[in-house]
Design an enzyme around this catalytic site. Structure first.
Site, PDB file in Angstrom:
ATOM      1  N   ASP A 185      -1.995  -7.225  -6.023  1.00 48.76           N
ATOM      2  CA  ASP A 185      -2.988  -7.280  -4.962  1.00 48.76           C
ATOM      3  C   ASP A 185      -2.455  -8.139  -3.814  1.00 48.76           C
ATOM      4  O   ASP A 185      -1.916  -9.234  -4.067  1.00 48.76           O
ATOM      5  CB  ASP A 185      -4.240  -7.944  -5.582  1.00 48.76           C
ATOM      6  N   ILE A 186      -2.643  -7.687  -2.591  1.00 46.10           N
ATOM      7  CA  ILE A 186      -2.175  -8.495  -1.454  1.00 46.10           C
ATOM      8  C   ILE A 186      -3.017  -9.763  -1.275  1.00 46.10           C
ATOM      9  O   ILE A 186      -2.676 -10.640  -0.501  1.00 46.10           O
ATOM     10  CB  ILE A 186      -2.156  -7.695  -0.126  1.00 46.10           C
ATOM     11  N   ASP A 201       1.756  -2.381  -4.565  1.00 43.22           N
ATOM     12  CA  ASP A 201       0.543  -1.563  -4.481  1.00 43.22           C
ATOM     13  C   ASP A 201      -0.319  -1.864  -5.696  1.00 43.22           C
ATOM     14  O   ASP A 201       0.188  -1.957  -6.825  1.00 43.22           O
ATOM     15  CB  ASP A 201       0.905  -0.065  -4.435  1.00 43.22           C
ATOM     16  N   ILE A 202      -1.599  -1.969  -5.454  1.00 39.94           N
ATOM     17  CA  ILE A 202      -2.532  -2.309  -6.526  1.00 39.94           C
ATOM     18  C   ILE A 202      -2.608  -1.193  -7.575  1.00 39.94           C
ATOM     19  O   ILE A 202      -2.934  -1.436  -8.732  1.00 39.94           O
ATOM     20  CB  ILE A 202      -3.916  -2.637  -5.915  1.00 39.94           C
ATOM     21  N   ARG A 203      -2.249   0.040  -7.144  1.00 40.03           N
ATOM     22  CA  ARG A 203      -2.299   1.184  -8.077  1.00 40.03           C
ATOM     23  C   ARG A 203      -0.953   1.506  -8.703  1.00 40.03           C
ATOM     24  O   ARG A 203      -0.802   2.518  -9.366  1.00 40.03           O
ATOM     25  CB  ARG A 203      -2.787   2.438  -7.329  1.00 40.03           C
ATOM     26  N   GLY A 209       0.020   5.187  -0.940  1.00 43.38           N
ATOM     27  CA  GLY A 209      -0.865   6.038  -0.150  1.00 43.38           C
ATOM     28  C   GLY A 209      -0.060   7.127   0.549  1.00 43.38           C
ATOM     29  O   GLY A 209       1.162   7.217   0.368  1.00 43.38           O
ATOM     30  N   TYR A 264     -13.900  -1.233   9.336  1.00 44.49           N
ATOM     31  CA  TYR A 264     -12.464  -0.916   9.362  1.00 44.49           C
ATOM     32  C   TYR A 264     -11.907  -1.026  10.786  1.00 44.49           C
ATOM     33  O   TYR A 264     -10.840  -1.616  11.006  1.00 44.49           O
ATOM     34  CB  TYR A 264     -12.295   0.495   8.803  1.00 44.49           C
ATOM     35  N   GLY A 317       0.834  -1.220   0.000  1.00 44.78           N
ATOM     36  CA  GLY A 317       0.000   0.000   0.000  1.00 44.78           C
ATOM     37  C   GLY A 317       0.858   1.255   0.000  1.00 44.78           C
ATOM     38  O   GLY A 317       0.491   2.282   0.572  1.00 44.78           O
ATOM     39  N   LYS A 374      -9.092  -3.630  11.990  1.00 45.05           N
ATOM     40  CA  LYS A 374      -7.806  -3.213  12.571  1.00 45.05           C
ATOM     41  C   LYS A 374      -7.604  -3.867  13.934  1.00 45.05           C
ATOM     42  O   LYS A 374      -6.514  -4.361  14.245  1.00 45.05           O
ATOM     43  CB  LYS A 374      -7.749  -1.681  12.693  1.00 45.05           C
TER      44      LYS A 374
HETATM   45  C1  AKB Z   1      -9.920   6.922   8.684  1.00 49.74           C
HETATM   46  O1  AKB Z   1     -10.544   7.973   8.853  1.00 49.74           O
HETATM   47  O2  AKB Z   1     -10.429   5.865   8.303  1.00 49.74           O
HETATM   48  C2  AKB Z   1      -8.455   6.927   9.018  1.00 49.74           C
HETATM   49  C3  AKB Z   1      -8.232   6.484  10.421  1.00 49.74           C
HETATM   50  C4  AKB Z   1      -8.679   7.330  11.555  1.00 49.74           C
HETATM   51  O3  AKB Z   1      -7.673   5.456  10.618  1.00 49.74           O
HETATM   52  N1  AKB Z   1      -7.896   8.211   8.822  1.00 49.74           N
END
Ligand code: AKB
Length: 340
Positions: A55-56, A36-38, A13, A155, A10, A159
């Site tokens: 792609d990972i 990176d995919i891009r 980014g 997300y 990645g 994480k």
């Molecule tokens: C997001 O907004 O998804 C990120 C984060 C806080 O990890 N910037």
């Protein structure tokens, strides 16, 4: 002999760009391979050894990396951010979780071949937190790594789970095997607040209102914030984020008492960000049209996080408080970037 490299996923980014620049500036430059995919922006391509567009989730591609390189450290930055992940939760799970498992397996395999652990540096996020309501948020002391880890986003869940996977791969992988793995993954993670870069715009995050405000103002554009003016979360200037990743990667293993560390520098409300932006770009029109979904997400993130463990274990301290961040990094660099 396979070439010894650092792998950054990645890498195209905003964090990847900063990391690549810092590594290139080192006297003892490492060989850097990015995935990176891009692909990689042309200008940054000059600072690395090899760019692999891919792609990972492509395990054949990861197998090929195995045979070509001795990977010493992996910076696993590839992820779908919080807002994007809400629109495609299952895709986010694939990229954010399965992608991470693939890289952890690559690290384990590499460690076997070289008979030495592979460092695995993983940026996590304040999105792992889930504060139940605004009343609680208003009275919360800075939260430690273990408090309020009840995320409300895909997300954040991804994480948090990957933090646990990293700890598992480091300390418990194949715990029932007759012969334990003598070498493995040395997983280290930092939980970032909202990051602000003067050079690159984030995409798909929910803390993006702060960098978006700044980048709009620097281009003479009005900005409509998708959160209320009183919305407060911790932020960090990009150079400190890069510094945190590199410091954690360099920290002696025996000093580390946990797998995951908060890092923090300053907290601001959206109105305070707007005020700082307008001070430097007078006349910028900033209005507020909170979008309920994204507002709820940011409201569930704490206003401040406790980074005393990182300070204690690996001497972390941010270089950029709010004044330095704006006066010495964000404003001058963004002016240069947009030539205003
Ligand atoms: C997001 O907004 O998804 C990120 C984060 C806080 O990890 N910037």
């Amino acid at each position: 002999m396979r070439k010894k490299v650092i792998l950054i996923t990645g890498a195209n980014g905003e964090v990847g760009h900063g990391l690549i620049e810092q590594m290139h500036a080192l006297e003892d430059k490492p060989n850097v391979v990015v995935l990176d995919i891009r692909g990689m922006d042309e200008e940054k391509s000059k600072l690395i050894d090899t760019c692999i567009v891919g792609d990972i989730l492509d395990t054949d591609l990861l197998d090929n990396l195995m045979s070509e390189y001795e990977i010493d450290t992996i910076y696993h930055l590839a992820a779908l951010l919080s807002t994007h992940s809400e629109f495609r939760p299952e895709a986010a799970h694939r990229v954010n979780v399965q992608g991470t498992v693939n890289l952890l397996q690559l690290a384990i395999e590499q460690a076997r071949w070289r008979a030495k652990p592979v460092k695995f540096i993983f940026p996590s996020s304040i999105a792992v937190y889930g504060v139940p309501d605004l009343e609680t948020k208003a009275i919360l002391a800075p939260v430690t790594e273990d408090q309020y880890t009840m995320p409300t986003t895909m997300y954040g869940c991804n994480k948090l789970y990957c933090e646990h996977l990293g700890r598992y791969y480091t300390s418990h992988y194949r715990q029932l095997a007759v012969t334990p793995e003598p070498h493995g993954v040395d997983f280290r993670s930092v939980r970032f607040p909202g990051l602000i870069s003067a050079i690159t715009m984030p995409s798909g995050g929910t803390s993006d209102y702060a960098p978006e405000m700044l980048h709009a103002a620097a281009q003479g554009l009005p900005y409509t914030s998708f959160v209320r003016p009183d919305t407060t979360i911790p932020f960090m200037a990009m150079p400190d984020a890069i510094k945190a990743l590199l410091m954690l990667a360099d920290a002696p293993r025996e000093k580390l008492t946990q797998a995951v560390y908060n890092v923090s520098s300053f907290s601001l409300s959206a109105a305070e960000v707007a005020e700082l932006v307008q001070k430097s770009f007078p006349g910028t029109e900033i209005t507020y049209e909170p979008s309920s979904g994204r507002q709820n997400i940011v409201d569930s993130w704490p206003a401040d996080i406790d980074d005393s463990a990182a300070r204690r274990d690996w001497n972390w301290s941010a270089e950029y408080d709010v004044n330095r961040a704006f006066n010495e990094y964000l404003i001058p660099m963004i002016r240069q970037h947009y030539q205003t």
